[in-house]
Design a protein around this motif. Structure first.
Motif, mmCIF file in Angstrom:
data_model
loop_
_atom_site.group_PDB
_atom_site.id
_atom_site.type_symbol
_atom_site.label_atom_id
_atom_site.label_comp_id
_atom_site.label_asym_id
_atom_site.label_seq_id
_atom_site.Cartn_x
_atom_site.Cartn_y
_atom_site.Cartn_z
ATOM 1 N N VAL A 61 -45.973 -24.818 -73.155
ATOM 2 C CA VAL A 61 -46.379 -25.016 -71.762
ATOM 3 C C VAL A 61 -46.390 -23.679 -71.022
ATOM 4 C CG1 VAL A 61 -45.654 -26.037 -69.575
ATOM 5 C CG2 VAL A 61 -45.651 -27.420 -71.640
ATOM 6 N N GLN A 62 -45.354 -22.890 -71.229
ATOM 7 C CA GLN A 62 -45.257 -21.602 -70.545
ATOM 8 C C GLN A 62 -46.407 -20.679 -70.933
ATOM 9 O OE1 GLN A 62 -43.969 -18.406 -72.000
ATOM 10 N NE2 GLN A 62 -44.062 -17.356 -70.057
ATOM 11 N N PHE A 63 -46.703 -20.584 -72.205
ATOM 12 C CA PHE A 63 -47.798 -19.710 -72.628
ATOM 13 C C PHE A 63 -49.155 -20.297 -72.263
ATOM 14 C CE2 PHE A 63 -44.701 -17.755 -75.615
ATOM 15 C CZ PHE A 63 -44.772 -16.488 -75.076
ATOM 16 N N GLY A 64 -49.292 -21.606 -72.226
ATOM 17 C CA GLY A 64 -50.540 -22.217 -71.788
ATOM 18 C C GLY A 64 -50.845 -21.899 -70.338
ATOM 19 N N VAL A 65 -49.840 -22.022 -69.481
ATOM 20 C CA VAL A 65 -50.023 -21.696 -68.067
ATOM 21 C C VAL A 65 -50.299 -20.201 -67.902
ATOM 22 C CG1 VAL A 65 -48.805 -21.566 -65.852
ATOM 23 C CG2 VAL A 65 -48.681 -23.644 -67.224
ATOM 24 N N HIS A 66 -49.574 -19.394 -68.649
ATOM 25 C CA HIS A 66 -49.788 -17.944 -68.551
ATOM 26 C C HIS A 66 -51.176 -17.557 -69.067
ATOM 27 C CE1 HIS A 66 -49.255 -13.632 -69.148
ATOM 28 N NE2 HIS A 66 -48.370 -13.731 -68.170
#
Length: 120
Positions: A61-66
């Motif tokens: 989720v964190q890398f997707g948003v980033h």
């Protein structure tokens, strides 16, 4: 908030652009190094199944948003007067985020398959 106010209300188009970093090579090495470290953390740091599932979900989720936000800033950089080095750095950050997002998604999917095989 002060920096945001300065960026929106005080900085004018005729002012001299400020580069994002002081040294392109230093920033490039830091970006690639952090990408490799995070890749190894995602890939090799294993404990129990629940830890791996939560880790992969949160990192995904964190890398997707980033990835989405860095792609947005990359698109915006073409309309601004950033230097070529800064654009290359933003492109590299976007590509590393895409690769890490794909890696976490694939590992999460493999973990889900393993857990469903074990439970059956």
């Amino acid at each position: 908030m002060i920096n945001l106010f300065n960026l929106i209300y005080i900085d004018m188009p005729w002012e001299e652009p400020i580069p994002l970093t002081s040294s392109f090579m230093k920033s490039l090495l830091l970006t690639v190094g952090l990408g490799v470290v995070i890749f190894l953390l995602i890939r090799k740091l294993t404990r129990n199944k629940v830890y791996n599932m939560v880790k992969q979900a949160l990192w995904g989720v964190q890398f997707g948003v980033h990835t989405l936000s860095s792609a947005f800033w990359l698109l915006l950089s073409f309309s601004s007067n950033l230097s070529a080095d800064d654009r290359i750095l933003r492109l590299l950050i976007s590509l590393i985020c895409i690769a890490l997002t794909i890696q976490t998604i694939l590992l999460f999917r493999d973990q889900m398959k393993k857990s469903s095989i074990i439970s059956n």
